[in-house]
Design a protein around this motif. Sequence first.
Motif, PDB file in Angstrom:
ATOM      1  N   PHE A 298       3.114   5.819   7.318  1.00  0.00           N
ATOM      2  CA  PHE A 298       2.021   5.367   8.171  1.00  0.00           C
ATOM      3  C   PHE A 298       1.376   6.537   8.880  1.00  0.00           C
ATOM      4  N   ALA A 299       0.116   6.329   9.247  1.00  0.00           N
ATOM      5  CA  ALA A 299      -0.641   7.279  10.052  1.00  0.00           C
ATOM      6  C   ALA A 299      -0.876   6.654  11.415  1.00  0.00           C
ATOM      7  N   ALA A 300      -0.634   7.401  12.477  1.00  0.00           N
ATOM      8  CA  ALA A 300      -0.778   6.904  13.842  1.00  0.00           C
ATOM      9  C   ALA A 300      -2.096   7.374  14.446  1.00  0.00           C
ATOM     10  N   ASP A 301      -2.870   6.426  14.947  1.00  0.00           N
ATOM     11  CA  ASP A 301      -4.141   6.730  15.603  1.00  0.00           C
ATOM     12  C   ASP A 301      -4.207   5.927  16.898  1.00  0.00           C
ATOM     13  N   PRO A 302      -3.398   6.286  17.912  1.00  0.00           N
ATOM     14  CA  PRO A 302      -3.322   5.466  19.129  1.00  0.00           C
ATOM     15  C   PRO A 302      -4.600   5.467  19.949  1.00  0.00           C
ATOM     16  N   SER A 303      -5.352   6.570  19.909  1.00  0.00           N
ATOM     17  CA  SER A 303      -6.687   6.658  20.494  1.00  0.00           C
ATOM     18  C   SER A 303      -6.727   6.143  21.933  1.00  0.00           C
ATOM     19  N   GLN A 304      -7.774   5.360  22.239  1.00  0.00           N
ATOM     20  CA  GLN A 304      -7.987   4.918  23.622  1.00  0.00           C
ATOM     21  C   GLN A 304      -6.900   3.982  24.116  1.00  0.00           C
TER      22      GLN A 304
ATOM     23  N   PRO B  69       0.831  -1.211   0.000  1.00  0.00           N
ATOM     24  CA  PRO B  69       0.000   0.000   0.000  1.00  0.00           C
ATOM     25  C   PRO B  69       0.865   1.260   0.000  1.00  0.00           C
ATOM     26  N   ASP B  70       0.215   2.379  -0.256  1.00  0.00           N
ATOM     27  CA  ASP B  70       0.914   3.663  -0.229  1.00  0.00           C
ATOM     28  C   ASP B  70       0.930   4.280   1.164  1.00  0.00           C
ATOM     29  N   LEU B  71       0.007   3.831   2.022  1.00  0.00           N
ATOM     30  CA  LEU B  71      -0.086   4.345   3.386  1.00  0.00           C
ATOM     31  C   LEU B  71      -0.724   3.287   4.252  1.00  0.00           C
ATOM     32  N   VAL B  72      -0.257   3.182   5.493  1.00  0.00           N
ATOM     33  CA  VAL B  72      -0.831   2.248   6.462  1.00  0.00           C
ATOM     34  C   VAL B  72      -1.363   3.045   7.643  1.00  0.00           C
ATOM     35  N   LEU B  73      -2.623   2.829   7.984  1.00  0.00           N
ATOM     36  CA  LEU B  73      -3.196   3.437   9.187  1.00  0.00           C
ATOM     37  C   LEU B  73      -3.050   2.456  10.331  1.00  0.00           C
TER      38      LEU B  73
ATOM     39  N   ARG C 115       5.799   6.779  22.592  1.00  0.00           N
ATOM     40  CA  ARG C 115       6.700   7.482  21.689  1.00  0.00           C
ATOM     41  C   ARG C 115       6.932   6.677  20.410  1.00  0.00           C
ATOM     42  N   ALA C 116       7.035   5.363  20.551  1.00  0.00           N
ATOM     43  CA  ALA C 116       7.299   4.507  19.393  1.00  0.00           C
ATOM     44  C   ALA C 116       6.157   4.558  18.385  1.00  0.00           C
ATOM     45  N   LEU C 117       4.926   4.673  18.871  1.00  0.00           N
ATOM     46  CA  LEU C 117       3.777   4.695  17.962  1.00  0.00           C
ATOM     47  C   LEU C 117       3.665   6.006  17.197  1.00  0.00           C
ATOM     48  N   VAL C 118       4.243   7.065  17.735  1.00  0.00           N
ATOM     49  CA  VAL C 118       4.089   8.394  17.147  1.00  0.00           C
ATOM     50  C   VAL C 118       5.238   8.759  16.213  1.00  0.00           C
ATOM     51  N   THR C 119       6.440   8.401  16.602  1.00  0.00           N
ATOM     52  CA  THR C 119       7.631   8.874  15.903  1.00  0.00           C
ATOM     53  C   THR C 119       7.636   8.465  14.429  1.00  0.00           C
ATOM     54  N   GLY C 120       7.744   9.466  13.572  1.00  0.00           N
ATOM     55  CA  GLY C 120       7.842   9.212  12.139  1.00  0.00           C
ATOM     56  C   GLY C 120       6.521   9.128  11.408  1.00  0.00           C
ATOM     57  N   ALA C 121       5.401   9.328  12.099  1.00  0.00           N
ATOM     58  CA  ALA C 121       4.092   9.218  11.449  1.00  0.00           C
ATOM     59  C   ALA C 121       3.885  10.370  10.458  1.00  0.00           C
ATOM     60  N   ARG C 122       3.351  10.042   9.296  1.00  0.00           N
ATOM     61  CA  ARG C 122       2.987  11.100   8.345  1.00  0.00           C
ATOM     62  C   ARG C 122       1.813  11.899   8.888  1.00  0.00           C
ATOM     63  N   PHE C 123       0.833  11.185   9.469  1.00  0.00           N
ATOM     64  CA  PHE C 123      -0.314  11.824  10.106  1.00  0.00           C
ATOM     65  C   PHE C 123      -0.464  11.249  11.512  1.00  0.00           C
ATOM     66  N   LEU C 124      -0.793  12.101  12.462  1.00  0.00           N
ATOM     67  CA  LEU C 124      -1.122  11.684  13.822  1.00  0.00           C
ATOM     68  C   LEU C 124      -2.527  12.170  14.129  1.00  0.00           C
ATOM     69  N   PHE C 125      -3.411  11.242  14.520  1.00  0.00           N
ATOM     70  CA  PHE C 125      -4.793  11.577  14.856  1.00  0.00           C
ATOM     71  C   PHE C 125      -5.008  11.434  16.359  1.00  0.00           C
TER      72      PHE C 125
ATOM     73  N   LYS D  97       6.537  -0.773  13.781  1.00  0.00           N
ATOM     74  CA  LYS D  97       7.936  -1.143  13.545  1.00  0.00           C
ATOM     75  C   LYS D  97       8.113  -1.684  12.134  1.00  0.00           C
ATOM     76  N   GLU D  98       7.151  -2.495  11.673  1.00  0.00           N
ATOM     77  CA  GLU D  98       7.246  -3.050  10.317  1.00  0.00           C
ATOM     78  C   GLU D  98       7.165  -1.954   9.261  1.00  0.00           C
ATOM     79  N   CYS D  99       6.295  -0.967   9.484  1.00  0.00           N
ATOM     80  CA  CYS D  99       6.193   0.130   8.524  1.00  0.00           C
ATOM     81  C   CYS D  99       7.535   0.837   8.382  1.00  0.00           C
ATOM     82  N   ARG D 100       8.211   1.039   9.496  1.00  0.00           N
ATOM     83  CA  ARG D 100       9.521   1.689   9.429  1.00  0.00           C
ATOM     84  C   ARG D 100      10.521   0.808   8.672  1.00  0.00           C
ATOM     85  N   SER D 101      10.527  -0.485   8.983  1.00  0.00           N
ATOM     86  CA  SER D 101      11.503  -1.367   8.341  1.00  0.00           C
ATOM     87  C   SER D 101      11.215  -1.544   6.849  1.00  0.00           C
TER      88      SER D 101
END
Length: 326
Positions: free
Chosen positions: A165-171, A138-142, A182-192, A156-160
Amino acid sequence: MRIAVTGSIATDHLAVFPGRFTDHLIPDQLDRVSLSFLADTLEIRRGGVAANVAVGLARLSLTPVLVGAVGKDFTEYAAWLHNTGVDTALHMSDTRHTARFMCTTDAEHNQIATFYAGAMAEARHISLASVFGRTGTPDLVLIAPNDPEAMLRHTKECRSLALPFAADPSQQLARLDRAESRALVTGARFLFTNEYETALLLERTGWTRQTVLDQVGTWISTRGAEGVHLMRRAEETRHIPSLPAREPVDPTGVGDAFRAGFLAAAAQGRPLEQSARLGCALATLVLESVGTQDYKIVPGDLLRRIADAYGSEQATALEPLLEDVP
């Protein structure tokens, strides 16, 4: 542009209590709460954050890939997703039911909910590399709310794999420690995040707002009826107002619909403001319906509402994104 959506897939049990929860809370006895609310209605609907987002993308004529874990009770739901235009790459549990979301909403749209993870706990065994070997890259992973270990693995896989990727850690922020957040956020194209999750993210990561902005491309903070904040490093915060609802019915799934609309527009190269306006429009449709996936997009009507809320030029700009909506 193809989007893979990872995260929860669930059945929603949505009840409505005609009163107000706050009328039944005794301030000096909140350490011993034992309450029962008599609901007037109960709706059982298809849900789950990832499934909701994937359905929204499909309604906007994209072909998303839904990645998650389900139980053997998922056959009917899977067929419905296929007929809706959602491709699936699912891990099926041998022992657990598909996740359940049980939520009661009061007259002021306050909610009390319980989420049973069920088969979702096995999402940690899903390898994105294996999935994309079958479905195509894919071109982007949410990375939407999911089993926390699955979220960390997928990020981690998206980085490797060098996948945006877009990060939506939510609840799930409540379940994560500082390093994991921090690991879920770092490097995200979009953070929701929503307004509450914005504060929780800062508390969990121990970062300032500026530090978060240094880690991501764009931070999108939804704020309910107040609209959306778009934030980028070294730029002024941009505010997009919500699209007014005709008659609010149920807030469940509104944030998921916003993400679908936003990502559908962003996937086609639209500016952040246009993407947020389409997200707000889709969110309002969900707010006006019962169930997170049971809304209908009527392009002409929606464009008129967009024109009323944001101006005719904005409606004209978004019109091509709705041309293929059936």
